[in-house]
Design an enzyme around this catalytic site. Structure first.
Site, PDB file in Angstrom:
ATOM      1  CB  SER A 119      55.932  71.762  92.637  1.00 48.70           C
ATOM      2  OG  SER A 119      54.802  71.621  93.455  1.00 48.70           O
ATOM      3  CG  HIS A 140      59.409  70.426  88.645  1.00 45.42           C
ATOM      4  ND1 HIS A 140      60.209  70.565  89.744  1.00 45.42           N
ATOM      5  CD2 HIS A 140      58.413  71.347  88.794  1.00 45.42           C
ATOM      6  CE1 HIS A 140      59.724  71.519  90.524  1.00 45.42           C
ATOM      7  NE2 HIS A 140      58.640  72.004  89.969  1.00 45.42           N
ATOM      8  CD  GLU A 152      63.773  69.053  90.237  1.00 46.50           C
ATOM      9  OE1 GLU A 152      64.554  69.069  91.191  1.00 46.50           O
ATOM     10  OE2 GLU A 152      62.529  69.082  90.390  1.00 46.50           O
ATOM     11  CG  ASN A 191      59.806  72.460  94.721  1.00 43.77           C
ATOM     12  OD1 ASN A 191      60.301  73.574  94.909  1.00 43.77           O
ATOM     13  ND2 ASN A 191      58.918  72.230  93.776  1.00 43.77           N
TER      14      ASN A 191
HETATM   15  N1  3HC Z   1      58.417  85.949  82.990  1.00 48.83           N
HETATM   16  C1  3HC Z   1      59.320  86.127  82.008  1.00 48.83           C
HETATM   17  N2  3HC Z   1      60.470  86.794  82.171  1.00 48.83           N
HETATM   18  C2  3HC Z   1      60.675  87.354  83.376  1.00 48.83           C
HETATM   19  C3  3HC Z   1      59.770  87.246  84.432  1.00 48.83           C
HETATM   20  C4  3HC Z   1      58.582  86.504  84.192  1.00 48.83           C
HETATM   21  N3  3HC Z   1      57.657  86.334  85.137  1.00 48.83           N
HETATM   22  N4  3HC Z   1      60.253  87.919  85.494  1.00 48.83           N
HETATM   23  C5  3HC Z   1      61.435  88.426  85.119  1.00 48.83           C
HETATM   24  N5  3HC Z   1      61.687  88.076  83.848  1.00 48.83           N
HETATM   25  C6  3HC Z   1      62.887  88.400  83.073  1.00 48.83           C
HETATM   26  C7  3HC Z   1      62.962  89.846  82.723  1.00 48.83           C
HETATM   27  O1  3HC Z   1      62.313  90.124  81.502  1.00 48.83           O
HETATM   28  C8  3HC Z   1      64.448  90.067  82.610  1.00 48.83           C
HETATM   29  O2  3HC Z   1      64.905  89.593  81.345  1.00 48.83           O
HETATM   30  P1  3HC Z   1      66.111  90.301  80.575  1.00 48.83           P
HETATM   31  O3  3HC Z   1      67.317  90.177  81.479  1.00 48.83           O
HETATM   32  O4  3HC Z   1      66.241  89.485  79.308  1.00 48.83           O
HETATM   33  O5  3HC Z   1      65.705  91.688  80.357  1.00 48.83           O
HETATM   34  C9  3HC Z   1      65.031  89.122  83.669  1.00 48.83           C
HETATM   35  O6  3HC Z   1      64.015  88.146  83.923  1.00 48.83           O
HETATM   36  C10 3HC Z   1      65.367  89.822  84.958  1.00 48.83           C
HETATM   37  O7  3HC Z   1      64.196  90.436  85.399  1.00 48.83           O
HETATM   38  P2  3HC Z   1      64.155  91.776  86.239  1.00 48.83           P
HETATM   39  O8  3HC Z   1      65.335  92.626  85.892  1.00 48.83           O
HETATM   40  O9  3HC Z   1      62.795  92.375  86.103  1.00 48.83           O
HETATM   41  O10 3HC Z   1      64.204  91.301  87.756  1.00 48.83           O
HETATM   42  P3  3HC Z   1      65.331  90.584  88.578  1.00 48.83           P
HETATM   43  O11 3HC Z   1      66.691  90.791  88.039  1.00 48.83           O
HETATM   44  O12 3HC Z   1      65.008  90.989  89.953  1.00 48.83           O
HETATM   45  O13 3HC Z   1      65.016  89.025  88.391  1.00 48.83           O
HETATM   46  C11 3HC Z   1      63.909  86.978  88.846  1.00 48.83           C
HETATM   47  C12 3HC Z   1      63.741  88.494  88.669  1.00 48.83           C
HETATM   48  C13 3HC Z   1      64.352  86.370  87.543  1.00 48.83           C
HETATM   49  C14 3HC Z   1      62.533  86.436  89.234  1.00 48.83           C
HETATM   50  C15 3HC Z   1      64.994  86.712  89.959  1.00 48.83           C
HETATM   51  O14 3HC Z   1      64.646  87.403  91.124  1.00 48.83           O
HETATM   52  C16 3HC Z   1      65.137  85.239  90.295  1.00 48.83           C
HETATM   53  O15 3HC Z   1      65.798  84.480  89.611  1.00 48.83           O
HETATM   54  N6  3HC Z   1      64.529  84.837  91.419  1.00 48.83           N
HETATM   55  C17 3HC Z   1      64.591  83.444  91.905  1.00 48.83           C
HETATM   56  C18 3HC Z   1      63.494  82.668  91.277  1.00 48.83           C
HETATM   57  C19 3HC Z   1      63.442  81.262  91.813  1.00 48.83           C
HETATM   58  O16 3HC Z   1      64.101  80.884  92.782  1.00 48.83           O
HETATM   59  N7  3HC Z   1      62.608  80.451  91.171  1.00 48.83           N
HETATM   60  C20 3HC Z   1      62.371  79.089  91.608  1.00 48.83           C
HETATM   61  C21 3HC Z   1      61.138  79.064  92.439  1.00 48.83           C
HETATM   62  S1  3HC Z   1      60.738  77.438  92.959  1.00 48.83           S
HETATM   63  C22 3HC Z   1      59.876  76.781  91.676  1.00 48.83           C
HETATM   64  O17 3HC Z   1      59.684  77.373  90.650  1.00 48.83           O
HETATM   65  C23 3HC Z   1      59.367  75.406  91.876  1.00 48.83           C
HETATM   66  C24 3HC Z   1      57.974  75.208  91.343  1.00 48.83           C
HETATM   67  O18 3HC Z   1      57.614  73.872  91.601  1.00 48.83           O
HETATM   68  C25 3HC Z   1      56.934  76.143  91.912  1.00 48.83           C
END
Ligand code: 3HC
Length: 283
Positions: A119, A140, A152, A191
């Protein structure tokens, strides 16, 4: 190169997410980790996500079975020898990642492209450890991998154009959008922006400016972010947030990245959100 088989080292949240997307995209996947129970648990998580898609009628039961059949697991890195691209997705520990690449390079043919899903850490330094810095880059992904559209692709100092082309082809094959990070710099694009933002949210909390709930609500409704900063810290873990901030502070030479004490306290107490079952919302 037409990519048909990839390897992944690390069967945690990111590694299993990458495996799921790759298998659903028709690629053969070898998923490796140090213990059998870790790879088995990853396959169970993938199975559950695919089943959810079947129930929602977004995937057929046959396609689910076909995707699962494309994933093989192993606790032996030797199983990666047939992969055209190997992506490392182990924990954010530079020395561990270096040792993984030294071992992966010893079992994979010369032309296998090696990539890190780090990350924030140095792609150039990891590329050097692999012994093939020209055939090495950062790829990434974002959490949750099956949902997030961005990847990325990061160039180390010695990464060749041909390696970037292979990474681009893989990202396209997975149905994601690529952005290129031209210069290897801590945290790349996302990040570098996100993690200081999370730290600033912790500072607002510590200064008593607003509650966890109100800061998260403000960001969700005022900026249209799907999750607030504390929800995001809980998703990735306070430990990961602190690791990245410590790395930024050391590598970018500025105390403005110093982790807020509340984050360090939570990480030390093992309150690492979803990973531990307790995070900011239970603190
Ligand atoms: N794995 C697979 N699919 C998932 C999932 C998971 N862990 N969590 C949710 N989903 C899918 C669901 O199945 C659903 O799919 P569908 O629309 O096809 O049915 C869809 O995502 C929406 O899920 P939910 O309705 O259960 O929940 P939300 O609408 O609240 O969405 C979320 C959940 C997608 C996590 C949304 O809140 C989101 O986009 N959050 C922001 C995430 C973010 O910012 N990520 C970046 C983090 S930083 C990073 O990753 C950097 C790294 O270096 C660590």
């Amino acid at each position: 190169m037409t990519i048909s088989a990839i390897g992944i080292v690390g069967a945690g949240t990111m590694g299993s997410g990458i495996a799921q997307v790759a298998a659903q995209s028709g690629l053969d996947v070898v998923l490796c980790d140090i213990e059998q129970r870790l790879v088995e648990s990853a396959v169970r998580r993938i199975d559950a996500h695919l089943e959810r898609a079947v129930v929602k009628e977004k995937l057929t039961a046959d396609d689910k079975q076909a995707a699962l059949a494309r994933i093989t697991t192993s606790t032996d890195l030797g199983a990666l020898s047939a992969a055209q691209v190997v992506i490392e997705a182990v924990i954010e520990d530079l020395e561990l990642k270096k040792s993984v690449f030294t071992e992966v390079a010893s079992v994979c043919p010369e032309d296998t492209v090696l990539a890190t899903n780090t990350s924030s850490m140095s792609v150039t330094e990891l590329g050097a450890a692999s012994g093939r810095p020209d055939r090495f880059c950062g790829i990434h992904f974002f959490n949750p991998v099956p949902v997030m559209r961005l990847v990325e692709v990061i160039r180390g100092v010695s990464t060749s154009d041909a390696t970037v082309a292979v990474a681009d082809e893989l990202v396209e094959r997975l149905g994601k959008t690529v952005v290129h990070v031209a210069k290897d710099s801590p945290g790349f694009i996302v990040n570098r922006l996100l993690v200081p933002f999370l730290n600033e949210a912790a500072r607002l909390l510590s200064e008593g400016v607003a509650s966890i709930e109100d800061i998260d609500t403000a960001v969700k409704l005022g900026l249209n972010h799907p999750m607030g900063p504390f929800e995001l810290i809980d998703m990735g873990g306070a430990d990961l947030t602190v690791t990245v901030l410590d790395y930024f502070q050391a590598e970018l030479g500025s105390d403005r990245y110093a982790p807020q004490p509340v984050l360090r306290r939570m990480a030390r107490a093992g309150l690492n959100g979803r990973k531990s079952g307790a995070g900011f919302y239970q603190y």
